[in-house]
Design a protein around this motif. Sequence first.
Motif, PDB file in Angstrom:
ATOM      1  N   CYS A  57      13.502   8.360  -6.137  1.00 37.39           N
ATOM      2  CA  CYS A  57      12.741   7.131  -5.912  1.00 37.39           C
ATOM      3  C   CYS A  57      11.702   7.376  -4.833  1.00 37.39           C
ATOM      4  CB  CYS A  57      13.648   5.962  -5.533  1.00 37.39           C
ATOM      5  SG  CYS A  57      14.438   6.137  -3.928  1.00 37.39           S
ATOM      6  N   ALA A  58      10.707   6.500  -4.785  1.00 37.75           N
ATOM      7  CA  ALA A  58       9.688   6.543  -3.744  1.00 37.75           C
ATOM      8  C   ALA A  58      10.040   5.525  -2.666  1.00 37.75           C
ATOM      9  CB  ALA A  58       8.313   6.256  -4.353  1.00 37.75           C
ATOM     10  N   PHE A  59       9.239   5.539  -1.583  1.00 42.00           N
ATOM     11  CA  PHE A  59       9.524   4.661  -0.449  1.00 42.00           C
ATOM     12  C   PHE A  59       8.331   3.751  -0.157  1.00 42.00           C
ATOM     13  CE2 PHE A  59       8.099   8.856   0.770  1.00 42.00           C
ATOM     14  CZ  PHE A  59       7.041   8.626   1.630  1.00 42.00           C
ATOM     15  N   HIS A  60       7.580   3.414  -1.211  1.00 37.77           N
ATOM     16  CA  HIS A  60       6.354   2.650  -1.030  1.00 37.77           C
ATOM     17  C   HIS A  60       6.589   1.145  -0.880  1.00 37.77           C
ATOM     18  CE1 HIS A  60       4.504   6.375  -2.067  1.00 37.77           C
ATOM     19  NE2 HIS A  60       4.812   6.315  -3.341  1.00 37.77           N
ATOM     20  N   PHE A  61       7.802   0.689  -1.147  1.00 34.24           N
ATOM     21  CA  PHE A  61       8.106  -0.736  -1.101  1.00 34.24           C
ATOM     22  C   PHE A  61       9.241  -0.952  -0.093  1.00 34.24           C
ATOM     23  CE2 PHE A  61       6.204   0.170  -5.154  1.00 34.24           C
ATOM     24  CZ  PHE A  61       5.365  -0.909  -5.399  1.00 34.24           C
ATOM     25  N   PRO A  62       8.908  -1.156   1.177  1.00 26.01           N
ATOM     26  CA  PRO A  62       9.934  -1.218   2.216  1.00 26.01           C
ATOM     27  C   PRO A  62      11.021  -2.253   1.951  1.00 26.01           C
ATOM     28  CG  PRO A  62       7.762  -1.042   3.211  1.00 26.01           C
ATOM     29  CD  PRO A  62       7.541  -1.242   1.729  1.00 26.01           C
ATOM     30  N   GLU A  63      10.659  -3.322   1.242  1.00 31.71           N
ATOM     31  CA  GLU A  63      11.667  -4.348   0.982  1.00 31.71           C
ATOM     32  C   GLU A  63      12.815  -3.836   0.125  1.00 31.71           C
ATOM     33  OE1 GLU A  63       8.286  -4.915  -2.021  1.00 31.71           O
ATOM     34  OE2 GLU A  63       8.517  -4.400   0.095  1.00 31.71           O
ATOM     35  N   ASP A  64      12.607  -2.721  -0.575  1.00 28.77           N
ATOM     36  CA  ASP A  64      13.694  -2.138  -1.365  1.00 28.77           C
ATOM     37  C   ASP A  64      14.786  -1.531  -0.489  1.00 28.77           C
ATOM     38  OD1 ASP A  64      12.284  -2.799  -3.644  1.00 28.77           O
ATOM     39  OD2 ASP A  64      11.439  -0.797  -3.919  1.00 28.77           O
ATOM     40  N   GLY A  65      14.433  -1.129   0.720  1.00 26.19           N
ATOM     41  CA  GLY A  65      15.426  -0.567   1.628  1.00 26.19           C
ATOM     42  C   GLY A  65      15.763   0.888   1.385  1.00 26.19           C
ATOM     43  N   VAL A  66      14.839   1.649   0.783  1.00 22.31           N
ATOM     44  CA  VAL A  66      15.150   3.032   0.409  1.00 22.31           C
ATOM     45  C   VAL A  66      15.532   3.880   1.616  1.00 22.31           C
ATOM     46  CG1 VAL A  66      14.101   5.159  -0.469  1.00 22.31           C
ATOM     47  CG2 VAL A  66      13.796   3.008  -1.707  1.00 22.31           C
ATOM     48  N   ASN A  67      14.778   3.753   2.721  1.00 25.41           N
ATOM     49  CA  ASN A  67      15.073   4.617   3.863  1.00 25.41           C
ATOM     50  C   ASN A  67      16.336   4.227   4.606  1.00 25.41           C
ATOM     51  OD1 ASN A  67      13.073   6.599   3.648  1.00 25.41           O
ATOM     52  ND2 ASN A  67      11.539   5.253   4.536  1.00 25.41           N
ATOM     53  N   ALA A  68      16.921   3.094   4.264  1.00 25.69           N
ATOM     54  CA  ALA A  68      18.242   2.774   4.810  1.00 25.69           C
ATOM     55  C   ALA A  68      19.317   3.676   4.212  1.00 25.69           C
ATOM     56  CB  ALA A  68      18.582   1.313   4.541  1.00 25.69           C
ATOM     57  N   LEU A  69      19.017   4.314   3.067  1.00 25.66           N
ATOM     58  CA  LEU A  69      19.984   5.182   2.403  1.00 25.66           C
ATOM     59  C   LEU A  69      20.112   6.537   3.087  1.00 25.66           C
ATOM     60  CD1 LEU A  69      18.760   4.559  -1.253  1.00 25.66           C
ATOM     61  CD2 LEU A  69      20.848   3.629  -0.244  1.00 25.66           C
ATOM     62  N   VAL A  70      19.049   6.973   3.771  1.00 28.49           N
ATOM     63  CA  VAL A  70      18.949   8.357   4.228  1.00 28.49           C
ATOM     64  C   VAL A  70      19.868   8.609   5.417  1.00 28.49           C
ATOM     65  CG1 VAL A  70      17.360  10.134   5.063  1.00 28.49           C
ATOM     66  CG2 VAL A  70      16.584   8.445   3.395  1.00 28.49           C
ATOM     67  N   SER A  71      20.462   9.786   5.442  1.00 27.77           N
ATOM     68  CA  SER A  71      21.409  10.139   6.495  1.00 27.77           C
ATOM     69  C   SER A  71      20.698  10.460   7.798  1.00 27.77           C
ATOM     70  CB  SER A  71      22.232  11.348   6.065  1.00 27.77           C
ATOM     71  OG  SER A  71      21.456  12.531   6.147  1.00 27.77           O
ATOM     72  N   ARG A  72      21.489  10.719   8.848  1.00 25.57           N
ATOM     73  CA  ARG A  72      20.931  11.144  10.128  1.00 25.57           C
ATOM     74  C   ARG A  72      20.744  12.658  10.180  1.00 25.57           C
ATOM     75  NH1 ARG A  72      24.872   7.872  14.337  1.00 25.57           N
ATOM     76  NH2 ARG A  72      24.992   5.928  13.127  1.00 25.57           N
ATOM     77  N   ASN A  73      21.077  13.363   9.123  1.00 22.35           N
ATOM     78  CA  ASN A  73      20.912  14.815   9.124  1.00 22.35           C
ATOM     79  C   ASN A  73      19.432  15.165   9.276  1.00 22.35           C
ATOM     80  OD1 ASN A  73      23.672  15.338   8.629  1.00 22.35           O
ATOM     81  ND2 ASN A  73      23.370  14.907   6.450  1.00 22.35           N
ATOM     82  N   ALA A  74      19.179  16.210  10.036  1.00 21.42           N
ATOM     83  CA  ALA A  74      17.803  16.620  10.293  1.00 21.42           C
ATOM     84  C   ALA A  74      17.746  18.126  10.478  1.00 21.42           C
ATOM     85  CB  ALA A  74      17.256  15.913  11.536  1.00 21.42           C
ATOM     86  N   ASP A  75      16.556  18.675  10.241  1.00 22.19           N
ATOM     87  CA  ASP A  75      16.346  20.112  10.405  1.00 22.19           C
ATOM     88  C   ASP A  75      16.850  20.566  11.772  1.00 22.19           C
ATOM     89  OD1 ASP A  75      15.252  22.735   9.984  1.00 22.19           O
ATOM     90  OD2 ASP A  75      13.528  22.136  11.197  1.00 22.19           O
ATOM     91  N   THR A  76      17.620  21.627  11.772  1.00 19.72           N
ATOM     92  CA  THR A  76      18.271  22.076  13.001  1.00 19.72           C
ATOM     93  C   THR A  76      17.285  22.589  14.040  1.00 19.72           C
ATOM     94  OG1 THR A  76      18.627  24.245  11.967  1.00 19.72           O
ATOM     95  CG2 THR A  76      20.420  22.645  11.822  1.00 19.72           C
ATOM     96  N   VAL A  77      16.069  22.930  13.609  1.00 18.55           N
ATOM     97  CA  VAL A  77      15.073  23.454  14.552  1.00 18.55           C
ATOM     98  C   VAL A  77      14.129  22.358  15.036  1.00 18.55           C
ATOM     99  CG1 VAL A  77      13.160  25.097  14.831  1.00 18.55           C
ATOM    100  CG2 VAL A  77      15.190  25.744  13.508  1.00 18.55           C
ATOM    101  N   THR A  78      13.683  21.487  14.147  1.00 18.79           N
ATOM    102  CA  THR A  78      12.599  20.559  14.474  1.00 18.79           C
ATOM    103  C   THR A  78      12.982  19.083  14.449  1.00 18.79           C
ATOM    104  OG1 THR A  78      11.874  20.335  12.178  1.00 18.79           O
ATOM    105  CG2 THR A  78      10.954  22.185  13.454  1.00 18.79           C
ATOM    106  N   SER A  79      14.171  18.743  13.992  1.00 15.22           N
ATOM    107  CA  SER A  79      14.630  17.351  13.859  1.00 15.22           C
ATOM    108  C   SER A  79      13.941  16.606  12.717  1.00 15.22           C
ATOM    109  CB  SER A  79      14.447  16.559  15.164  1.00 15.22           C
ATOM    110  OG  SER A  79      15.150  17.160  16.222  1.00 15.22           O
ATOM    111  N   CYS A  80      13.335  17.315  11.773  1.00 11.40           N
ATOM    112  CA  CYS A  80      12.755  16.664  10.596  1.00 11.40           C
ATOM    113  C   CYS A  80      13.883  16.125   9.728  1.00 11.40           C
ATOM    114  CB  CYS A  80      11.919  17.663   9.803  1.00 11.40           C
ATOM    115  SG  CYS A  80      11.201  16.991   8.288  1.00 11.40           S
ATOM    116  N   PRO A  81      13.850  14.840   9.340  1.00  9.19           N
ATOM    117  CA  PRO A  81      14.959  14.253   8.579  1.00  9.19           C
ATOM    118  C   PRO A  81      15.136  14.900   7.199  1.00  9.19           C
ATOM    119  CG  PRO A  81      13.549  12.553   9.521  1.00  9.19           C
ATOM    120  CD  PRO A  81      12.818  13.849   9.686  1.00  9.19           C
TER     121      PRO A  81
END
Length: 897
Positions: free
Chosen positions: A857-881
């Motif tokens: 899915c895309a994240f173009h419609f914030p009301e859908d809540g897509v980014n609420a699904l994403v974990s806190r995991n992030a790149d171990t070097v740069t903290s990129c989600p």
Amino acid sequence: MTRLHVDGVPVELPPGASLLDAVRAAGTHLPTLCHDDRLRPAGSCRTCLVRADGRTVAACVTPATPDLAVETADADLRSLRRDAVALIASALPPHALAAATHSELAEACRELEIDADTAAGHPARGRDDSHPYVHLDRDLCIACGRCVRMCSDVQGTFALTLTGRGADTAVAPGTGGPWATSDCVSCGGCVDTCPTGAITQPGPGRGLTSGRAPADRVRTTCGYCGVGCALDVVVREDRVAAVLPARDGPVNRGHACVKGRFAYGYLGSAERLTEPLVRENGELRPASWPEAVSRVADGLRAAVRDGGPDAVAAISSARATNEENYLVQKFLRTVVGTNNVDNCSRLCHAPSAAGLTASFGRAGGTDPFDDVENADCLLVVGANPVEAHPVVGARLLQRALDGARLVVADPRAVGLARHADVHLRPRPGTNVALFHGLAHVLLAEGLTDPAFLRGRTTGLGELTALLAAYPPARVAEITGVPAGDLTAAARLYGRAERPAVVYGLGVTEHLHGTDGVRALANLPILRGAVGGTGRGFGISPLRGQNNVQGASDMGALPDLLPGYGRVADPEARDRAEAVWGRPVPPRPGLRIPDMFEAARDGRLRALWIIGEDVCATDPGSRRVAEALDACPLVVVSELFLGETARHADVVLPAASWLEKDGTFVNFDRRFQRVRPAVRPPGTARSDFAAVHAVAAAMGADLGCPTPAEALAECGRVAPVFGGLSHARLDREGAVPWPCPSPDEPGEATLYTAEFATPDGRAHLAAPPYLPPGEEPDADYPLLLVTGRRWAHYNSGSMTRRGGNLLLDTHGRLDLHPEDAARHGVADRASVVVESRHGRARLTARVGPDVAPGQVFCAFHFPEDGVNALVSRNADTVTSCPEYKVTAVRLRPAPPRG
């Protein structure tokens, strides 16, 4: 050079030129109703007839040969051309040549003194006004085929065709039915090339094309993705009438996409912020700029008093200009006294900067994108440029259609993957193993450059030892990619004379994203296809936002100064302090995720967010909102009152990219000018002006009062930018960095002498494959990947406020038919997506684009809540989600109530 004469005028042309080129070089104009310089010549309309050594020929399809004598001016030729144009016009209705009509055909008739009454036909074939940006008047179609060829030869969408017979032939969508439901991706190429006005842009832009750009235009650089398309903005009464792709644009070459070409409706949206807002009694109310600036300055001073300089942070913007990003980081470091500044590259390409720097020494792509035109093998990894970077996607597709071999590594069967010689579909999160498998085959089959490896690299022994554990069979077990496909892809890349690697966020947005970039960079190193060897294009990241490269270049990073000098390096600090006249703190500051954590913990007391709707775009939306609510002062500079602005204490109305002055840096390191076409609404200001105002209220003078002076000062802080200036870019259009001197052209191709690493060598990396942060299980059996779709951009704050919303109306979840059946989800039905972290509601789209076990899915419609699904995991070097790997489950959505 080819030398010939046109009407007695000597002309010199490069090899491959046509007689039309010769005629133009001699200063003569001919009608060319079937010709567009961006297309292969057709020679069908016979309106550009000339005489060459006694033969009457169509100039557009006749090669220029040495010593040829060309005539254009005699009466017989003029009569032939006039008759050809008049015959075409005679079949059209009267409005084709009306006085208010400004088409190529109408102008040719006026020039040839063809009376407007010549157009007396009444085809009555009807109109198609179903599309928001492209309207078709079939009665004006002359079946020249230019629009069809533009769609196929430049855009590569193949959405148009010619239908009917004889005089009834006209253009139509290839799928039949209305234009709005066709395969058209709204690039506007057909509008630009139509010579009669049969295909037009509705509204005030009607009849305006890039080939005949009027005088009231402003040249600027697109503010959407990182391609860096040059655009001509037509302004009427301080309003944008049209945005036209510049024919001489260094990257786009007269092409554009739906966003850059048409998505400017947000400028006049009733929802634009036009005055500052301040929070009072829990509510945001309008305020004057002096009041808002005073509130910000007082809040920053209080934060420093109560918690020290590190209690203040700023998130700068990849949508802002270089000069604005430069000023923001200078303000934080010299006025506040902290390195707590970051930008949204943290969420996308921070692993590119870290990985490419570790491998080669600089945080950018190695070669100019123009060199892709010479590549004979394209390896496109973790990217869907056809949708996310359409102009680049079109150029890559045309290169493949012209014969270059195409290897695509992407879990989805979309875009370029549909045209690939080999499509590798790895399980999300297994990139490192995939790239090691390709490298294993290169080494095992002798498809490397031993001399290059001996003379210009280091780390081969360690890598060779590691790759022994990654034969194709084992890589197939990890990635799901058949061993035969892996081997075939490696051979195509390894046997190519000029291979190219292009990649996107599918490589970076992972728990081990930096490892992925480094493992991918091993491939051009092993092949000797980097460093100006002439044996390949090297490697280039497709940057997501318009200035994500530039924001980092300018030092809007917690550990790096402008030009990537480390804040911990005394020499880099000394250079900056000598220019700024203020000390630079030596300790790296907070990254964006750390800023939110510090706010929740009470350590961060003031946060200025510029041009980023972090509640809509960052992972864990709920916890981001909690961080903002916990922070005593939140300042947001924005175009609209988005979700982040609703949590602010002060909201500053910002100017958009069409309303400000400065520069952007595109994905292949080219600086280009950004110029204001219209004034911002109300009292909205540029971020440049807002930062200056706050600094002044705090008693500080940041210097560099204009964007031009800011870029000049940046060049003194960072020698790699020392040769760049607004004046130079105004003259030359685009200049790549490094460019240390005004007398140097800039290094389009990096590392021709040596790499920028401490030892001057490219560093091969040997990171082991490690699993992603999440994997499917019985409770969450599917893997979610997020990304973009063609009609929208990021959180959609701009593209959802215009006609693009009619092209893509809501968020969708792509899933395979097997998974749809297993989870009881019907096509087009509402579906609830749940992860261990949150939930979202989307509309299901069932099809084969995704593999079984995966959803997109895309994240173009914030009301859908897509980014609420994403974990806190992030790149171990740069903290990129880790946006690309989230375990989810589905269930049919209950009715809305």
